[in-house]
Design a protein around this motif. Structure first.
Motif, short mmCIF file in Angstrom:
data_model
loop_
_atom_site.label_atom_id
_atom_site.label_comp_id
_atom_site.label_asym_id
_atom_site.label_seq_id
_atom_site.Cartn_x
_atom_site.Cartn_y
_atom_site.Cartn_z
N ILE A 204 -9.90 4.70 -9.79
CA ILE A 204 -9.55 4.15 -8.47
C ILE A 204 -8.10 4.42 -8.10
O ILE A 204 -7.60 3.91 -7.10
N GLY A 205 -7.41 5.25 -8.92
CA GLY A 205 -6.08 5.69 -8.52
C GLY A 205 -4.93 5.08 -9.30
O GLY A 205 -3.79 5.07 -8.80
N THR A 206 -5.19 4.63 -10.51
CA THR A 206 -4.14 4.01 -11.34
C THR A 206 -2.87 4.86 -11.38
O THR A 206 -1.77 4.34 -11.21
N PHE A 207 -3.04 6.16 -11.59
CA PHE A 207 -1.90 7.07 -11.63
C PHE A 207 -1.71 7.82 -10.31
O PHE A 207 -0.59 7.99 -9.84
N ALA A 208 -2.81 8.25 -9.71
CA ALA A 208 -2.73 9.08 -8.50
C ALA A 208 -1.94 8.39 -7.39
O ALA A 208 -1.10 9.00 -6.73
N LEU A 209 -2.20 7.10 -7.17
CA LEU A 209 -1.56 6.42 -6.05
C LEU A 209 -0.09 6.11 -6.34
O LEU A 209 0.71 5.99 -5.40
N ARG A 210 0.26 6.01 -7.59
CA ARG A 210 1.68 5.87 -7.93
C ARG A 210 2.40 7.22 -7.78
O ARG A 210 3.51 7.29 -7.24
N ILE A 211 1.76 8.28 -8.26
CA ILE A 211 2.37 9.61 -8.16
C ILE A 211 2.54 10.01 -6.69
O ILE A 211 3.52 10.67 -6.32
N ALA A 212 1.58 9.59 -5.85
CA ALA A 212 1.61 9.99 -4.44
C ALA A 212 2.81 9.43 -3.70
O ALA A 212 3.09 9.84 -2.57
N GLN A 213 3.52 8.51 -4.30
CA GLN A 213 4.74 8.01 -3.67
C GLN A 213 5.89 9.01 -3.79
O GLN A 213 6.94 8.81 -3.19
N ARG A 214 5.64 10.10 -4.56
CA ARG A 214 6.70 11.11 -4.70
C ARG A 214 6.18 12.55 -4.65
O ARG A 214 6.98 13.47 -4.51
N ALA A 215 4.85 12.76 -4.79
CA ALA A 215 4.33 14.13 -4.83
C ALA A 215 2.93 14.19 -4.24
O ALA A 215 2.23 13.18 -4.16
N ASP B 207 -9.51 6.70 -2.02
CA ASP B 207 -9.30 7.37 -0.74
C ASP B 207 -8.96 6.37 0.36
O ASP B 207 -8.05 6.60 1.17
N PHE B 208 -9.67 5.25 0.39
CA PHE B 208 -9.41 4.23 1.41
C PHE B 208 -7.99 3.69 1.27
O PHE B 208 -7.28 3.51 2.27
N ALA B 209 -7.58 3.42 0.02
CA ALA B 209 -6.24 2.90 -0.21
C ALA B 209 -5.18 3.91 0.23
O ALA B 209 -4.17 3.55 0.86
N ALA B 210 -5.40 5.18 -0.09
CA ALA B 210 -4.43 6.22 0.28
C ALA B 210 -4.31 6.36 1.79
O ALA B 210 -3.21 6.50 2.33
N ARG B 211 -5.46 6.30 2.47
CA ARG B 211 -5.46 6.48 3.92
C ARG B 211 -4.84 5.29 4.66
O ARG B 211 -4.42 5.42 5.81
N ASN B 212 -4.81 4.14 4.00
CA ASN B 212 -4.32 2.94 4.66
C ASN B 212 -2.99 2.44 4.10
O ASN B 212 -2.64 1.28 4.26
N SER B 213 -2.26 3.35 3.44
CA SER B 213 -0.95 3.01 2.91
C SER B 213 0.09 3.95 3.52
O SER B 213 -0.15 5.15 3.66
N GLN B 214 1.22 3.39 3.87
CA GLN B 214 2.28 4.18 4.46
C GLN B 214 3.22 4.72 3.39
O GLN B 214 3.35 4.16 2.31
N GLY B 215 3.84 5.85 3.70
CA GLY B 215 4.88 6.40 2.83
C GLY B 215 4.38 7.25 1.68
O GLY B 215 5.17 7.62 0.81
N LEU B 216 3.09 7.59 1.66
CA LEU B 216 2.56 8.42 0.58
C LEU B 216 2.58 9.89 0.97
O LEU B 216 2.41 10.25 2.13
N LYS B 217 2.74 10.73 -0.03
CA LYS B 217 2.53 12.17 0.15
C LYS B 217 1.02 12.40 0.29
O LYS B 217 0.21 11.52 -0.02
N PRO B 218 0.59 13.58 0.75
CA PRO B 218 -0.84 13.81 0.93
C PRO B 218 -1.65 13.61 -0.36
O PRO B 218 -1.25 14.05 -1.43
N VAL B 219 -2.78 12.91 -0.22
CA VAL B 219 -3.71 12.69 -1.34
C VAL B 219 -5.06 13.27 -0.96
O VAL B 219 -5.65 12.87 0.05
N THR B 220 -5.54 14.22 -1.74
CA THR B 220 -6.87 14.77 -1.53
C THR B 220 -7.77 14.32 -2.67
O THR B 220 -7.29 14.01 -3.77
N ILE B 221 -9.07 14.26 -2.42
CA ILE B 221 -10.01 13.78 -3.43
C ILE B 221 -11.13 14.79 -3.62
O ILE B 221 -11.45 15.59 -2.72
N GLU B 222 -11.74 14.74 -4.80
CA GLU B 222 -12.87 15.61 -5.10
C GLU B 222 -13.79 14.90 -6.08
O GLU B 222 -13.37 14.46 -7.15
N LYS B 223 -15.06 14.75 -5.68
CA LYS B 223 -16.07 14.17 -6.58
C LYS B 223 -16.60 15.30 -7.47
O LYS B 223 -17.15 16.28 -6.98
N ARG B 224 -16.43 15.13 -8.78
CA ARG B 224 -16.77 16.22 -9.69
C ARG B 224 -16.98 15.67 -11.10
O ARG B 224 -16.18 14.86 -11.58
#
Length: 418
Positions: A282-293, A309-326
Motif C-alpha cells: 500500500i506504499g510503505t516505501f513508495a509514498l515516502r520516496i515520492a516526497q523526493r523522487a 494510487d488513491f493516496a498518491a493522487r490525493n496528496s500534495q507535494g509528491l513527485k509523480p507516482v505510477t502504478i503497475e499490477k504485476r
C-alpha cells in the motif's frame, strides 16, 4: 515417551532450546543455553518438566499467559519472554548473520534495532464461540487450542484496552462453533477489524452493525475483504501521506520498525531521481520516496495498489507516482525495463524475490535496497546479486515481532562503477 535430564546447548532458529542426546537433537521450548532441565521427550520434541539449573539469562516472563504454566495454557504468540535482553537481542541478530554465512556472505551486520512492549499495532487473534462464552486469544504453539488472553504486553494499549469490545463484536459475528481469525489494526481513526472464516447470515450482519455503532474506537469491521460497517475510514501515515488500507490488507506490524526500515531505505536511495518500488503493497516505501523522487510502484494485489494510487493522487507535494499490477514471482521486471531506474527497492513476502533478483543482477541498476522478513530467502537473494558484482554496503536486523523467532532486515547494495 521418556523423562530425561539434559543440558541445553543452544537456541534453535525457532527459539527452542536444543539438547544433544544419544538419539539426536531434542527441541525444548522455554529453555535456554547452559540450563540443566528435566524433559518429557517424545522423539525430537521435549516438554519442559522443571529447570534444575537455570541460566543466569533466565528472567521472569512479562505475561501471565507465557510458558508451560501460563494461564489457560502456553500462548503461542511468544517464544522468548524468559530470555534476558542481551541473550534475546544476540539471538535475533544471529539469525541474520547465520543465514548470510550459509550463502558465503560475511558483511558487517549492524546491531539489532530493538522492539519494545506495547508497540504492536497489528495483531491476529483466533476466536471461537463455546456454550458459555466467546474465546479470544492466540493458538497454543503447534495446536488448535485457543489460549484466551486477558493481557498482551506486545500489543498496543489501544488494542489491549479494547479486548472486551473486540469480543463483543466477535460474539455478534460468530455463526457457529468453528474457529475464525480476526486481524486487528490500530489506525489513526480507530481499530480496523478484519474477520476471516465466518459465514455471516443477515441476522448476524445486523447484530454486528448494532454492536459496532454502540462502541467507540472502532473504525471498520470487514469479513473476507467485504466491508460490513465503516463508521470512519481507517487511516495510517507514511511520512506526510495518509493512506486508508484495504480490509485485512498488509501493513507493517509496528510503527517504530516501519520507520526504521523506511529511514534506511530513504538514506540509501539518496538523490536518485527515478525509483522502482517492487512488491510495493500500500506504499510503505513508495509514498515516502515520492516526497523526493519519481516512483513506479509494482504490486500483485489489486486492492493494495488502488489504496496506494488513491493516496498518491490525493496528496500534495509528491513527485509523480505510477502504478503497475504485476505478479513479480511469475513475471518479474526484466533487466531492460529496470534500466530506467536509478534505484530499486524490493520488499517481498517470506518466499523472497529470487526471480526478480536474477533480473536485477543483469540490469546494472546503481542502488538496491532489499527489505525482508525472512533471513534465509534474503541471503539467497543477496547471493544472486553479489555474484553479479553488487557490493553489500549495509545489513541491519530489525526486531518487529517482540519475543518471537522472526526478524526483519534491510540490506543495501551498490553496483561499483567501472
Amino acid at each position: 515417551m521418556s523423562t530425561q535430564t539434559v543440558t541445553i546447548a543452544r537456541l534453535g532458529a525457532q527459539g527452542d532450546g536444543i539438547a544433544q542426546t544419544e538419539a539426536g537433537p531434542v527441541y525444548a521450548p522455554f529453555t535456554l543455553p547452559g540450563e540443566t532441565v528435566a524433559l518429557a521427550v517424545n522423539k525430537a520434541h521435549g516438554t519442559l518438566i522443571s529447570v534444575k539449573e537455570p541460566s543466569p539469562d533466565r528472567v521472569e516472563p512479562k505475561c501471565r499467559h507465557f510458558g508451560p504454566d501460563g494461564v489457560n495454557g502456553a500462548c503461542g504468540g511468544c517464544a522468548l519472554q524468559h530470555a534476558s535482553d542481551d541473550l534475546y537481542h544476540a539471538f535475533k541478530r544471529s539469525l541474520v548473520i547465520d543465514a548470510l554465512k550459509s550463502k558465503g556472505l560475511t558483511p558487517d551486520v549492524a546491531p539489532l534495532v530493538i522492539a519494545h512492549p506495547g508497540e504492536r499495532r497489528r495483531a491476529v487473534f483466533t476466536a471461537r464461540r463455546t456454550e458459555k462464552e466467546l474465546l479470544l486469544g492466540f493458538n497454543q504453539a503447534e495446536s488448535h487450542h485457543i489460549v484466551a488472553i486477558s493481557e498482551c504486553p506486545i500489543a498496543s494499549p489501544g488494542i489491549v484496552s479494547r479486548l472486551a469490545t473486540i469480543r463483543k463484536i466477535a460474539a455478534a459475528m460468530a455463526s457457529s462453533a468453528e474457529p475464525f481469525r480476526i486481524t486487528v489494526l490500530e489506525t489513526n481513526s480507530g481499530l480496523d477489524l478484519a474477520f476471516e472464516g465466518i459465514k455471516l447470515a443477515d441476522r448476524q450482519r445486523r447484530l454486528t452493525v448494532e454492536a459496532v455503532l454502540g462502541e467507540r474506537g472502532i473504525a471498520r469491521v470487514s469479513l473476507n475483504g467485504e466491508i460490513i460497517v465503516e463508521p470512519v475510514k481507517p487511516a495510517i501515515d507514511f511520512g506526510s501521506v495518509t493512506v486508508s488500507p484495504p480490509p485485512g490488507g498488509f501493513t507493517q506490524a509496528t510503527r517504530p520498525a516501519e520507520e526504521a526500515m523506511a529511514k534506511l531505505v530513504l538514506e540509501h536511495v539518496g538523490k536518485a531521481k527515478h525509483v522502482a518500488d517492487l512488491f510495493s503493497g500500500i506504499g510503505t516505501f513508495a509514498l515516502r520516496i515520492a516526497q523526493r523522487a519519481r516512483v513506479h510502484a509494482v504490486e500483485g494485489d489489486d486492492k493494495a495498489l488502488k489504496a496506494l494510487d488513491f493516496a498518491a493522487r490525493n496528496s500534495q507535494g509528491l513527485k509523480p507516482v505510477t502504478i503497475e499490477k504485476r505478479d513479480l514471482f511469475r513475471r518479474p521486471l526484466m533487466a531492460q525495463e529496470l534500466k530506467a531506474y536509478d534505484a530499486v527497492v524490493f520488499d517481498p513476502p517470506r518466499a523472497g524475490a529470487e526471480a526478480q533478483c536474477h533480473e536485477l543482477a543483469r540490469s546494472g541498476v546503481k542502488k538496491i535496497a532489499a527489505v525482508s522478513c525472512n533471513p534465509v530467502t534474503l541471503a539467497r537473494d543477496l547471493a544472486i546479486l553479489t555474484a553479479a558484482g553488487y557490493r553489500i554496503t549495509s545489513v541491519t536486523p530489525i526486531d518487529q515481532f517482540l519475543w518471537s523467532a522472526h526478524v526483519e532486515a534491510v540490506a543495501t547494495l551498490e553496483k561499483p562503477q567501472k
